[in-house]
Design a protein around this motif. Structure first.
Motif, PDB file in Angstrom:
ATOM      1  N   GLN A 188       0.823  -1.213   0.000  1.00  0.00           N
ATOM      2  CA  GLN A 188       0.000   0.000   0.000  1.00  0.00           C
ATOM      3  C   GLN A 188       0.853   1.257   0.000  1.00  0.00           C
ATOM      4  O   GLN A 188       0.530   2.258  -0.657  1.00  0.00           O
ATOM      5  N   GLU A 189       2.005   1.200   0.754  1.00  0.00           N
ATOM      6  CA  GLU A 189       2.909   2.353   0.772  1.00  0.00           C
ATOM      7  C   GLU A 189       3.474   2.621  -0.622  1.00  0.00           C
ATOM      8  O   GLU A 189       3.518   3.775  -1.082  1.00  0.00           O
ATOM      9  N   GLN A 190       3.895   1.566  -1.279  1.00  0.00           N
ATOM     10  CA  GLN A 190       4.421   1.733  -2.634  1.00  0.00           C
ATOM     11  C   GLN A 190       3.347   2.250  -3.589  1.00  0.00           C
ATOM     12  O   GLN A 190       3.623   3.065  -4.479  1.00  0.00           O
ATOM     13  N   GLU A 191       2.138   1.791  -3.346  1.00  0.00           N
ATOM     14  CA  GLU A 191       1.037   2.272  -4.188  1.00  0.00           C
ATOM     15  C   GLU A 191       0.797   3.765  -3.978  1.00  0.00           C
ATOM     16  O   GLU A 191       0.572   4.519  -4.943  1.00  0.00           O
ATOM     17  N   MET A 192       0.868   4.217  -2.714  1.00  0.00           N
ATOM     18  CA  MET A 192       0.675   5.648  -2.432  1.00  0.00           C
ATOM     19  C   MET A 192       1.805   6.479  -3.032  1.00  0.00           C
ATOM     20  O   MET A 192       1.571   7.588  -3.567  1.00  0.00           O
ATOM     21  N   LYS A 193       3.039   5.967  -2.948  1.00  0.00           N
ATOM     22  CA  LYS A 193       4.152   6.697  -3.554  1.00  0.00           C
ATOM     23  C   LYS A 193       3.952   6.817  -5.069  1.00  0.00           C
ATOM     24  O   LYS A 193       4.219   7.877  -5.660  1.00  0.00           O
ATOM     25  N   ALA A 194       3.482   5.757  -5.649  1.00  0.00           N
ATOM     26  CA  ALA A 194       3.227   5.811  -7.094  1.00  0.00           C
ATOM     27  C   ALA A 194       2.147   6.823  -7.427  1.00  0.00           C
ATOM     28  O   ALA A 194       2.231   7.550  -8.435  1.00  0.00           O
ATOM     29  N   ARG A 195       1.131   6.897  -6.564  1.00  0.00           N
ATOM     30  CA  ARG A 195       0.061   7.867  -6.801  1.00  0.00           C
ATOM     31  C   ARG A 195       0.565   9.307  -6.639  1.00  0.00           C
ATOM     32  O   ARG A 195       0.145  10.212  -7.373  1.00  0.00           O
ATOM     33  N   VAL A 196       1.493   9.521  -5.638  1.00  0.00           N
ATOM     34  CA  VAL A 196       2.076  10.868  -5.462  1.00  0.00           C
ATOM     35  C   VAL A 196       2.858  11.273  -6.698  1.00  0.00           C
ATOM     36  O   VAL A 196       2.758  12.403  -7.197  1.00  0.00           O
ATOM     37  N   VAL A 197       3.668  10.333  -7.199  1.00  0.00           N
ATOM     38  CA  VAL A 197       4.433  10.626  -8.411  1.00  0.00           C
ATOM     39  C   VAL A 197       3.498  10.932  -9.569  1.00  0.00           C
ATOM     40  O   VAL A 197       3.730  11.839 -10.387  1.00  0.00           O
ATOM     41  N   GLU A 198       2.407  10.173  -9.625  1.00  0.00           N
ATOM     42  CA  GLU A 198       1.432  10.388 -10.701  1.00  0.00           C
ATOM     43  C   GLU A 198       0.796  11.779 -10.583  1.00  0.00           C
ATOM     44  O   GLU A 198       0.638  12.497 -11.595  1.00  0.00           O
ATOM     45  N   MET A 199       0.449  12.191  -9.343  1.00  0.00           N
ATOM     46  CA  MET A 199      -0.153  13.521  -9.154  1.00  0.00           C
ATOM     47  C   MET A 199       0.841  14.624  -9.482  1.00  0.00           C
ATOM     48  O   MET A 199       0.477  15.667 -10.066  1.00  0.00           O
ATOM     49  N   ARG A 200       2.112  14.411  -9.087  1.00  0.00           N
ATOM     50  CA  ARG A 200       3.129  15.419  -9.432  1.00  0.00           C
ATOM     51  C   ARG A 200       3.284  15.546 -10.939  1.00  0.00           C
ATOM     52  O   ARG A 200       3.455  16.643 -11.483  1.00  0.00           O
ATOM     53  N   ALA A 201       3.212  14.421 -11.595  1.00  0.00           N
ATOM     54  CA  ALA A 201       3.308  14.460 -13.054  1.00  0.00           C
ATOM     55  C   ALA A 201       2.144  15.254 -13.654  1.00  0.00           C
ATOM     56  O   ALA A 201       2.312  16.019 -14.617  1.00  0.00           O
ATOM     57  N   LYS A 202       0.982  15.060 -13.045  1.00  0.00           N
ATOM     58  CA  LYS A 202      -0.171  15.813 -13.530  1.00  0.00           C
ATOM     59  C   LYS A 202      -0.007  17.320 -13.272  1.00  0.00           C
ATOM     60  O   LYS A 202      -0.405  18.156 -14.092  1.00  0.00           O
ATOM     61  N   VAL A 203       0.611  17.655 -12.061  1.00  0.00           N
ATOM     62  CA  VAL A 203       0.850  19.075 -11.758  1.00  0.00           C
ATOM     63  C   VAL A 203       1.820  19.694 -12.760  1.00  0.00           C
ATOM     64  O   VAL A 203       1.620  20.815 -13.286  1.00  0.00           O
ATOM     65  N   VAL A 204       2.899  18.943 -13.025  1.00  0.00           N
ATOM     66  CA  VAL A 204       3.884  19.441 -13.988  1.00  0.00           C
ATOM     67  C   VAL A 204       3.240  19.614 -15.364  1.00  0.00           C
ATOM     68  O   VAL A 204       3.499  20.583 -16.090  1.00  0.00           O
ATOM     69  N   SER A 255       2.842  23.101 -17.319  1.00  0.00           N
ATOM     70  CA  SER A 255       3.367  23.291 -18.677  1.00  0.00           C
ATOM     71  C   SER A 255       2.323  23.896 -19.622  1.00  0.00           C
ATOM     72  O   SER A 255       2.679  24.450 -20.677  1.00  0.00           O
ATOM     73  N   GLN A 256       1.061  23.789 -19.227  1.00  0.00           N
ATOM     74  CA  GLN A 256       0.012  24.359 -20.066  1.00  0.00           C
ATOM     75  C   GLN A 256      -0.163  25.868 -19.859  1.00  0.00           C
ATOM     76  O   GLN A 256      -0.789  26.549 -20.687  1.00  0.00           O
ATOM     77  N   VAL A 257       0.377  26.371 -18.697  1.00  0.00           N
ATOM     78  CA  VAL A 257       0.182  27.815 -18.391  1.00  0.00           C
ATOM     79  C   VAL A 257       0.847  28.727 -19.421  1.00  0.00           C
ATOM     80  O   VAL A 257       0.228  29.652 -19.951  1.00  0.00           O
ATOM     81  N   PRO A 258       2.138  28.524 -19.751  1.00  0.00           N
ATOM     82  CA  PRO A 258       2.754  29.414 -20.759  1.00  0.00           C
ATOM     83  C   PRO A 258       2.019  29.360 -22.106  1.00  0.00           C
ATOM     84  O   PRO A 258       1.866  30.378 -22.787  1.00  0.00           O
ATOM     85  N   LEU A 259       1.566  28.159 -22.464  1.00  0.00           N
ATOM     86  CA  LEU A 259       0.854  28.044 -23.735  1.00  0.00           C
ATOM     87  C   LEU A 259      -0.463  28.818 -23.702  1.00  0.00           C
ATOM     88  O   LEU A 259      -0.851  29.479 -24.682  1.00  0.00           O
ATOM     89  N   ALA A 260      -1.137  28.733 -22.518  1.00  0.00           N
ATOM     90  CA  ALA A 260      -2.403  29.461 -22.407  1.00  0.00           C
ATOM     91  C   ALA A 260      -2.175  30.976 -22.445  1.00  0.00           C
ATOM     92  O   ALA A 260      -2.946  31.725 -23.066  1.00  0.00           O
ATOM     93  N   MET A 261      -1.112  31.454 -21.776  1.00  0.00           N
ATOM     94  CA  MET A 261      -0.825  32.893 -21.763  1.00  0.00           C
ATOM     95  C   MET A 261      -0.427  33.374 -23.159  1.00  0.00           C
ATOM     96  O   MET A 261      -0.829  34.469 -23.601  1.00  0.00           O
TER      97      MET A 261
END
Length: 329
Positions: free
Chosen positions: A262-278, A282-288
């Motif tokens: 479960q811990e490894q699964e949560m770490k994977a989900r954190v990495v996944e969320m960070r990837a989504k944040v990044v 990355s869409q902000v400069p394109l939108a501006m």
């Protein structure tokens, strides 16, 4: 050409010996004379007929002589029929004589049936007169308190002639006595009861009628030896505790593995969320850039955004530097 008289005499003598041997083979004169001298009337033709039926006359006449001398009143037809059936005539006659001397009622038909059944009828008659002692192997049983008791018994048996045909043998007696020992010890509250009263086993076993359906009659059961064995109850409890411990360890290991997964699964989900944040950042400069291109924001608005971003970055740097100084202090 004339033969030498000596050779002629030798040839005649040899032929006479051969003829006499053949004659005595088919006509057992000496056996007939022995039977006649013993008071057994057997015709010489009867002896020749035995030869033709492939019956050895001596195996019939000699037992008949013994039976006649003992007053059994057997006939030659009875003995010959038993011989042709594959029985041991001499052993049957000996058993009848022994039974007569011991005042045991035994008829020829029953003795012949016992012999044809594969049992030693003479030994059975002797065992009826002189009982036999059967020693059982060591029988291990456990009392209610968990203590093992090892018992060895001696069973005195006498042959039961009426049940020799179709009756069970010594193995059945030993097995039934062992069963009775296990039952008696197993029903005792403590192994001390068995040690204090070993005759309790004898009384219990004798009361079960163990000789039913066997070729023997049990006269007595004597306990030869009683020893205390292992503490089976404690051993079983120890094994049960060890098994419970292994089960608990296995369940704990299972829970730990699930927590790690479960811990490894949560770490994977954190990495996944960070990837989504990044990805979102990355869409902000394109939108501006698209907004500037379409005239939705002006250059001054863009410059103010960059100033705010630079100011925020500076504040973050200052905050990290102050935090490091406090840690060093």
């Amino acid at each position: 050409m004339t033969l030498d008289p000596t050779v002629t005499i030798v040839v005649i003598a040899v032929l006479a010996v051969i003829a006499l041997s053949v004659f005595l083979t088919f006509f057992p004169i000496m056996l007939w004379i022995s039977a006649l001298a013993s008071g057994v009337r057997v015709g010489i033709i009867t002896l020749v007929a035995m030869r033709l039926r492939r019956v050895v006359p001596s195996r019939i006449v000699n037992p008949l002589i013994k039976a006649t001398k003992a007053g059994l009143g057997l006939t030659i037809n009875q003995l010959e029929s038993h011989f042709l059936a594959g029985g041991n005539v001499d052993r049957v006659v000996n058993s009848l004589i022994a039974a007569q001397r011991a005042n045991i009622e035994l008829e020829f038909e029953r003795a012949a049936a016992i012999d044809l059944a594969g049992r030693d009828v003479l030994q059975a008659v002797q065992m009826s007169v002189n009982p036999r002692v059967i020693e059982t192997p060591i029988v291990a049983a456990v009392a209610k308190n968990g203590i093992e008791v090892k018992v060895k018994a001696r069973v005195t048996v006498r042959a039961n002639i009426d049940r020799l045909v179709g009756g069970a043998g010594e193995e059945t007696i030993i097995a039934r006595v062992g069963e009775g020992i296990v039952t008696t010890v197993g029903s005792s509250d403590s192994h001390k009861d068995v040690l204090e009263n070993p005759d309790l086993i004898s009384r219990t076993v004798l009361g079960k009628g163990l000789d039913a359906g066997t070729a023997f009659e049990i006269l007595s059961i004597d306990i030869a030896d009683v020893d205390v064995g292992k503490n089976i109850g404690a051993h079983l409890q120890t094994e049960q505790a060890e098994a419970d411990k292994r089960i608990a360890q296995a369940k704990a290991e299972e829970r730990r593995a699930m927590a790690v997964a479960q811990e490894q699964e949560m770490k994977a989900r954190v990495v996944e969320m960070r990837a989504k944040v990044v990805e979102s950042e990355s869409q902000v400069p394109l939108a501006m850039a698209e907004a500037l291109k379409q005239g939705k924001i002006g250059v001054l608005d863009y410059m103010n955004f960059k100033n705010i971003e630079a100011d925020t970055s500076m504040r973050n740097s200052i905050g990290k530097t102050e935090g490091s100084d406090k840690e060093e202090r």
